[in-house]
Design a protein around this motif. Structure first.
Motif, PDB file in Angstrom:
ATOM      1  N   PRO A   1       1.047  -1.231   0.013  1.00 58.03           N
ATOM      2  CA  PRO A   1       0.056  -0.075   0.055  1.00 58.03           C
ATOM      3  C   PRO A   1       1.039   1.437   0.094  1.00 58.03           C
ATOM      4  CG  PRO A   1      -1.097  -1.633   1.665  1.00 58.03           C
ATOM      5  CD  PRO A   1       0.299  -1.988   1.143  1.00 58.03           C
ATOM      6  N   ALA A   2       1.931   0.942   0.819  1.00 53.86           N
ATOM      7  CA  ALA A   2       2.767   2.389   0.473  1.00 53.86           C
ATOM      8  C   ALA A   2       3.311   2.697  -0.565  1.00 53.86           C
ATOM      9  CB  ALA A   2       4.123   1.789   0.871  1.00 53.86           C
ATOM     10  N   PHE A   3       2.749   1.793  -1.883  1.00 56.04           N
ATOM     11  CA  PHE A   3       3.760   2.398  -3.228  1.00 56.04           C
ATOM     12  C   PHE A   3       2.334   2.767  -4.391  1.00 56.04           C
ATOM     13  CE2 PHE A   3       7.121   0.091  -1.834  1.00 56.04           C
ATOM     14  CZ  PHE A   3       8.414   0.918  -1.818  1.00 56.04           C
ATOM     15  N   VAL A   4       0.826   2.193  -3.573  1.00 60.09           N
ATOM     16  CA  VAL A   4      -0.388   2.527  -4.123  1.00 60.09           C
ATOM     17  C   VAL A   4      -0.458   3.966  -5.693  1.00 60.09           C
ATOM     18  CG1 VAL A   4      -1.360   4.440  -2.783  1.00 60.09           C
ATOM     19  CG2 VAL A   4      -2.917   3.601  -4.424  1.00 60.09           C
ATOM     20  N   ARG A   5       0.550   5.326  -4.602  1.00 56.33           N
ATOM     21  CA  ARG A   5       0.881   6.233  -5.622  1.00 56.33           C
ATOM     22  C   ARG A   5       1.494   6.210  -6.801  1.00 56.33           C
ATOM     23  NH1 ARG A   5      -3.131   7.669  -4.274  1.00 56.33           N
ATOM     24  NH2 ARG A   5      -3.839   9.213  -2.687  1.00 56.33           N
ATOM     25  N   THR A   6       3.680   5.503  -6.906  1.00 52.85           N
ATOM     26  CA  THR A   6       3.571   4.865  -7.575  1.00 52.85           C
ATOM     27  C   THR A   6       2.649   4.021  -8.710  1.00 52.85           C
ATOM     28  OG1 THR A   6       5.646   4.784  -5.989  1.00 52.85           O
ATOM     29  CG2 THR A   6       6.101   4.061  -8.352  1.00 52.85           C
ATOM     30  N   ARG A   7       2.226   2.829  -8.356  1.00 48.44           N
ATOM     31  CA  ARG A   7       1.449   2.343  -9.087  1.00 48.44           C
ATOM     32  C   ARG A   7       0.154   3.332 -10.266  1.00 48.44           C
ATOM     33  NH1 ARG A   7       0.854  -0.850  -4.317  1.00 48.44           N
ATOM     34  NH2 ARG A   7      -0.976  -0.588  -4.178  1.00 48.44           N
ATOM     35  N   GLU A   8      -0.019   4.617  -9.578  1.00 42.46           N
ATOM     36  CA  GLU A   8      -0.534   5.624 -10.495  1.00 42.46           C
ATOM     37  C   GLU A   8      -0.150   6.179 -11.405  1.00 42.46           C
ATOM     38  OE1 GLU A   8      -4.145   6.067  -6.316  1.00 42.46           O
ATOM     39  OE2 GLU A   8      -2.514   7.404  -7.003  1.00 42.46           O
ATOM     40  N   ASN A   9       0.577   5.915 -11.228  1.00 44.06           N
ATOM     41  CA  ASN A   9       1.994   6.844 -11.947  1.00 44.06           C
ATOM     42  C   ASN A   9       2.597   6.189 -13.123  1.00 44.06           C
ATOM     43  OD1 ASN A   9       0.998   9.580 -10.151  1.00 44.06           O
ATOM     44  ND2 ASN A   9       3.154   9.401  -9.303  1.00 44.06           N
ATOM     45  N   GLY A  10       2.546   5.128 -12.867  1.00 45.01           N
ATOM     46  CA  GLY A  10       2.837   3.625 -13.502  1.00 45.01           C
ATOM     47  C   GLY A  10       1.941   3.901 -14.595  1.00 45.01           C
ATOM     48  N   ALA A  11       0.845   3.420 -14.222  1.00 49.38           N
ATOM     49  CA  ALA A  11      -0.787   2.381 -15.611  1.00 49.38           C
ATOM     50  C   ALA A  11      -0.820   4.236 -15.934  1.00 49.38           C
ATOM     51  CB  ALA A  11      -1.378   3.111 -14.090  1.00 49.38           C
ATOM     52  N   GLU A  12      -0.233   5.966 -15.514  1.00 42.61           N
ATOM     53  CA  GLU A  12      -1.316   6.563 -16.362  1.00 42.61           C
ATOM     54  C   GLU A  12       0.224   6.877 -17.033  1.00 42.61           C
ATOM     55  OE1 GLU A  12      -3.899   9.254 -13.477  1.00 42.61           O
ATOM     56  OE2 GLU A  12      -1.847   9.609 -14.217  1.00 42.61           O
ATOM     57  N   PHE A  13       1.286   6.461 -16.575  1.00 41.03           N
ATOM     58  CA  PHE A  13       2.385   6.720 -17.787  1.00 41.03           C
ATOM     59  C   PHE A  13       2.367   6.002 -18.615  1.00 41.03           C
ATOM     60  CE2 PHE A  13       6.948   5.830 -19.478  1.00 41.03           C
ATOM     61  CZ  PHE A  13       7.340   7.145 -19.199  1.00 41.03           C
ATOM     62  N   GLY A  14       2.462   4.836 -18.686  1.00 40.60           N
ATOM     63  CA  GLY A  14       2.013   3.882 -19.372  1.00 40.60           C
ATOM     64  C   GLY A  14       0.744   3.628 -21.055  1.00 40.60           C
ATOM     65  N   HIS A  15       0.115   4.688 -20.058  1.00 43.15           N
ATOM     66  CA  HIS A  15      -1.291   4.804 -20.683  1.00 43.15           C
ATOM     67  C   HIS A  15      -1.302   5.900 -21.612  1.00 43.15           C
ATOM     68  CE1 HIS A  15      -4.920   5.970 -22.458  1.00 43.15           C
ATOM     69  NE2 HIS A  15      -5.282   7.292 -21.701  1.00 43.15           N
ATOM     70  N   CYS A  16      -0.394   7.286 -21.550  1.00 41.78           N
ATOM     71  CA  CYS A  16       0.478   8.214 -21.994  1.00 41.78           C
ATOM     72  C   CYS A  16       1.734   7.648 -23.545  1.00 41.78           C
ATOM     73  CB  CYS A  16       0.513   9.234 -21.345  1.00 41.78           C
ATOM     74  SG  CYS A  16      -0.453  10.383 -20.347  1.00 41.78           S
ATOM     75  N   THR A  17       2.383   6.872 -23.524  1.00 42.86           N
ATOM     76  CA  THR A  17       2.893   6.130 -23.569  1.00 42.86           C
ATOM     77  C   THR A  17       2.128   5.591 -25.015  1.00 42.86           C
ATOM     78  OG1 THR A  17       5.215   5.747 -22.588  1.00 42.86           O
ATOM     79  CG2 THR A  17       5.150   5.189 -24.558  1.00 42.86           C
ATOM     80  N   LYS A  18       1.470   4.622 -24.348  1.00 45.17           N
ATOM     81  CA  LYS A  18       0.860   3.910 -25.508  1.00 45.17           C
ATOM     82  C   LYS A  18      -0.058   4.112 -25.969  1.00 45.17           C
ATOM     83  CE  LYS A  18      -3.092   0.890 -25.818  1.00 45.17           C
ATOM     84  NZ  LYS A  18      -4.073  -0.167 -25.632  1.00 45.17           N
ATOM     85  N   SER A  19      -0.942   5.962 -25.322  1.00 44.82           N
ATOM     86  CA  SER A  19      -1.136   6.920 -26.459  1.00 44.82           C
ATOM     87  C   SER A  19      -0.730   7.820 -27.360  1.00 44.82           C
ATOM     88  CB  SER A  19      -2.141   7.675 -26.091  1.00 44.82           C
ATOM     89  OG  SER A  19      -3.383   7.178 -25.061  1.00 44.82           O
ATOM     90  N   GLY A  20       0.375   7.971 -27.642  1.00 48.88           N
ATOM     91  CA  GLY A  20       1.974   8.313 -28.131  1.00 48.88           C
ATOM     92  C   GLY A  20       1.840   7.638 -29.357  1.00 48.88           C
ATOM     93  N   LYS A  21       1.920   6.364 -29.293  1.00 50.65           N
ATOM     94  CA  LYS A  21       1.608   5.634 -30.328  1.00 50.65           C
ATOM     95  C   LYS A  21       0.847   5.004 -31.392  1.00 50.65           C
ATOM     96  CE  LYS A  21       3.766   0.547 -30.716  1.00 50.65           C
ATOM     97  NZ  LYS A  21       4.519  -0.215 -29.846  1.00 50.65           N
ATOM     98  N   LEU A  22       0.029   5.713 -30.091  1.00 54.20           N
ATOM     99  CA  LEU A  22      -1.080   5.218 -31.659  1.00 54.20           C
ATOM    100  C   LEU A  22      -1.241   6.060 -32.608  1.00 54.20           C
ATOM    101  CD1 LEU A  22      -4.262   4.018 -32.483  1.00 54.20           C
ATOM    102  CD2 LEU A  22      -4.774   5.633 -30.105  1.00 54.20           C
ATOM    103  N   LEU A  23      -1.530   7.074 -32.078  1.00 54.12           N
ATOM    104  CA  LEU A  23      -1.030   8.842 -32.632  1.00 54.12           C
ATOM    105  C   LEU A  23       0.126   8.825 -33.962  1.00 54.12           C
ATOM    106  CD1 LEU A  23      -1.666  11.236 -33.930  1.00 54.12           C
ATOM    107  CD2 LEU A  23      -0.886  12.454 -31.318  1.00 54.12           C
ATOM    108  N   ARG A  24       1.196   8.178 -33.262  1.00 50.77           N
ATOM    109  CA  ARG A  24       2.689   8.430 -34.099  1.00 50.77           C
ATOM    110  C   ARG A  24       1.847   7.485 -35.520  1.00 50.77           C
ATOM    111  NH1 ARG A  24       5.566   7.473 -29.189  1.00 50.77           N
ATOM    112  NH2 ARG A  24       5.839   5.235 -30.615  1.00 50.77           N
ATOM    113  N   ARG A  25       1.398   5.731 -34.703  1.00 51.55           N
ATOM    114  CA  ARG A  25       1.881   4.880 -36.037  1.00 51.55           C
ATOM    115  C   ARG A  25      -0.067   5.062 -36.721  1.00 51.55           C
ATOM    116  NH1 ARG A  25       1.134  -1.558 -33.487  1.00 51.55           N
ATOM    117  NH2 ARG A  25       4.047  -1.153 -33.423  1.00 51.55           N
ATOM    118  N   ALA A  26      -0.612   6.000 -36.309  1.00 46.58           N
ATOM    119  CA  ALA A  26      -2.116   6.100 -37.060  1.00 46.58           C
ATOM    120  C   ALA A  26      -1.132   6.914 -38.398  1.00 46.58           C
ATOM    121  CB  ALA A  26      -2.817   7.181 -36.421  1.00 46.58           C
ATOM    122  N   ILE A  27      -0.663   7.941 -38.541  1.00 45.56           N
ATOM    123  CA  ILE A  27       0.111   8.736 -39.529  1.00 45.56           C
ATOM    124  C   ILE A  27       2.136   8.383 -39.658  1.00 45.56           C
ATOM    125  CG2 ILE A  27      -1.489  10.706 -38.482  1.00 45.56           C
ATOM    126  CD1 ILE A  27       1.591  11.773 -37.561  1.00 45.56           C
TER     127      ILE A  27
END
Length: 249
Positions: free
Chosen positions: A43-69
């Motif tokens: 539980p002490a690393f809940v913020r780390t897990r949240e930040n990691g999940a959102e960072f991964g989502h942002c990375t995936k979103s950028g990749k989706l845009l790059r692949r689209a064009i």
């Protein structure tokens, strides 16, 4: 950290010690840091897990845009476009005011006016900015995707790199849904012109508007070439080509 003095050279981990080869020879250090199991469950690393999940989502979103064009930007990008785009996606994700922390989405943040503004004007090649290269005014019809410059004179309306003899201009409209990963890109025919004093009504019209339920990205691209013996060659492998998101709706 300690140096390993032995006729047996070891690389890897053994009994909590990590052996590796460095500039100063074979070295050994104790295993440190927090285990991945603890990060995933403590539980002490809940913020780390949240930040990691959102960072991964942002990375995936950028990749989706790059692949689209991908085909459109293949010769108009810099080597930091991935990280720069991820940073923009992170700012857009922060505009999601409905999802809990750790689950905020780019697709939700992008529907806000602030989200669209965050990515409008994004340059895929920071070595060649469209705003520095194109000096002429142009109009954009967002219902058809048509870009037009009524009196385009290449030698006056461009800042071409040294050695460029010709320029190619094209526009595109991308509909992309970051929630469903659906995407559709429509690109206008390329207009290729000599860089001279000839005045042209420059009109760039995609064959149709893209289909989809996402957000529309309007793109404008300029690429330079050098003609040698009747053949046009990309100038410096596209290092001076510009591609910008000129509008987001």
């Amino acid at each position: 950290m300690a140096k390993l003095k032995s006729i047996i050279k070891i690389e890897g981990t053994l009994d909590g010690l990590t052996f590796y080869k460095g500039k100063e020879g074979y070295l050994v250090k104790t295993k440190g840091g927090v285990s991945s199991k603890r990060i995933k469950n403590d539980p002490a690393f809940v913020r780390t897990r949240e930040n990691g999940a959102e960072f991964g989502h942002c990375t995936k979103s950028g990749k989706l845009l790059r692949r689209a064009i991908a085909d459109f930007m293949v010769d108009a990008k810099d080597n930091r476009v991935t990280s720069r785009l991820t940073q923009v996606m992170s700012r857009i994700k922060n505009l999601d005011a409905t999802s809990p922390r750790g689950e905020r989405k780019v697709g939700i943040g992008l529907v806000t006016p602030e989200g669209k503004l965050a990515i409008k004007g994004f340059e895929f090649n920071d070595r060649a900015l469209l705003s520095n290269i194109l000096k002429a005014d142009y109009t954009l019809d967002t219902t058809t995707g048509e870009v037009q410059c009524a009196d385009f004179i290449p030698v006056n309306d461009l800042n071409p790199p040294e050695g460029a003899t010709h320029v190619s201009v094209a526009s595109g409209v991308l509909n992309i849904n970051f929630n469903t990963d659906e995407k559709d890109l429509q690109i206008s025919p390329v207009v290729n012109l000599p860089i001279d004093t000839t005045s042209t009504v420059l009109t760039l019209t995609p064959p149709s508007m893209p289909v989809g339920t996402g957000v529309d990205f309007y793109l404008l691209k300029i690429a330079f070439f050098q003609e040698v013996n009747g053949v046009q060659y990309p100038l410096n492998n596209g290092a001076f080509n510009a591609l910008q998101i000129v509008e987001v709706l």
